[in-house]
Design a protein around this motif. Structure first.
Motif, PDB file in Angstrom:
ATOM      1  N   VAL A  42       0.821  -1.207   0.000  1.00  0.00           N
ATOM      2  CA  VAL A  42       0.000   0.000   0.000  1.00  0.00           C
ATOM      3  C   VAL A  42       0.858   1.261   0.000  1.00  0.00           C
ATOM      4  O   VAL A  42       0.621   2.178  -0.789  1.00  0.00           O
ATOM      5  CB  VAL A  42      -0.971  -0.006   1.199  1.00  0.00           C
ATOM      6  CG1 VAL A  42      -1.645   1.337   1.358  1.00  0.00           C
ATOM      7  CG2 VAL A  42      -2.011  -1.084   1.025  1.00  0.00           C
ATOM      8  N   LEU A  46      -0.071   3.846  -3.318  1.00  0.00           N
ATOM      9  CA  LEU A  46      -1.173   4.807  -3.192  1.00  0.00           C
ATOM     10  C   LEU A  46      -1.111   5.951  -4.186  1.00  0.00           C
ATOM     11  O   LEU A  46      -2.136   6.375  -4.713  1.00  0.00           O
ATOM     12  CB  LEU A  46      -1.252   5.358  -1.763  1.00  0.00           C
ATOM     13  CG  LEU A  46      -1.868   4.422  -0.742  1.00  0.00           C
ATOM     14  CD1 LEU A  46      -1.861   5.065   0.639  1.00  0.00           C
ATOM     15  CD2 LEU A  46      -3.281   4.013  -1.130  1.00  0.00           C
ATOM     16  N   VAL A  61      -7.026   1.380   3.453  1.00  0.00           N
ATOM     17  CA  VAL A  61      -6.464   2.490   2.682  1.00  0.00           C
ATOM     18  C   VAL A  61      -7.080   3.785   3.208  1.00  0.00           C
ATOM     19  O   VAL A  61      -8.191   3.774   3.729  1.00  0.00           O
ATOM     20  CB  VAL A  61      -6.735   2.339   1.169  1.00  0.00           C
ATOM     21  CG1 VAL A  61      -6.040   1.107   0.616  1.00  0.00           C
ATOM     22  CG2 VAL A  61      -8.207   2.295   0.859  1.00  0.00           C
ATOM     23  N   TYR A  65      -8.898   7.402  -0.850  1.00  0.00           N
ATOM     24  CA  TYR A  65      -8.677   6.401  -1.895  1.00  0.00           C
ATOM     25  C   TYR A  65      -9.739   5.307  -1.912  1.00  0.00           C
ATOM     26  O   TYR A  65      -9.732   4.453  -2.796  1.00  0.00           O
ATOM     27  CB  TYR A  65      -7.304   5.737  -1.720  1.00  0.00           C
ATOM     28  CG  TYR A  65      -6.159   6.698  -1.809  1.00  0.00           C
ATOM     29  CD1 TYR A  65      -5.766   7.243  -3.018  1.00  0.00           C
ATOM     30  CD2 TYR A  65      -5.463   7.075  -0.661  1.00  0.00           C
ATOM     31  CE1 TYR A  65      -4.708   8.132  -3.099  1.00  0.00           C
ATOM     32  CE2 TYR A  65      -4.407   7.961  -0.729  1.00  0.00           C
ATOM     33  CZ  TYR A  65      -4.037   8.487  -1.950  1.00  0.00           C
ATOM     34  OH  TYR A  65      -2.990   9.361  -2.027  1.00  0.00           O
TER      35      TYR A  65
END
Length: 94
Positions: A42, A46, A61, A65
């Motif tokens: 992640v 991102l 997240v 997002y």
């Protein structure tokens, strides 16, 4: 060719399990040669989410997002897998 990302906290453990399940589902549903699979963590991905047609995550997240990411935890637990695959299918067709 569509691009699909599976990500988790480390980019190794749960994303590997989910990638295998997604890869099998893609083959079974006629997407095998139409989707380029990627895997990552992640923190590294991102800022690159716009580079992918489908993004699946097995970890939390940030809120900004959430609309771009499919929660893939159900592919680990076996819960609501049909909904996850349906969301992937919709994004691939969209």
């Amino acid at each position: 060719m569509k691009k699909l990302l599976v990500m988790c906290g480390s980019g190794i453990a749960t994303s590997t399990v989910v990638s295998g399940k997604i890869r099998s589902w893609l083959q079974e549903n006629g997407y095998g040669n139409q989707v380029e699979m990627h895997q990552g963590k992640v923190a590294d991905e991102l800022n690159k989410l716009d580079n992918y047609d489908v993004v699946i995550s097995t970890t939390i997240v940030p809120d900004k997002y959430q609309d771009q990411v499919i929660n893939g935890v159900g592919l680990l637990t076996g819960r609501d897998t049909d909904k996850i695959y349906q969301a992937v299918d919709e994004k691939l067709k969209g």
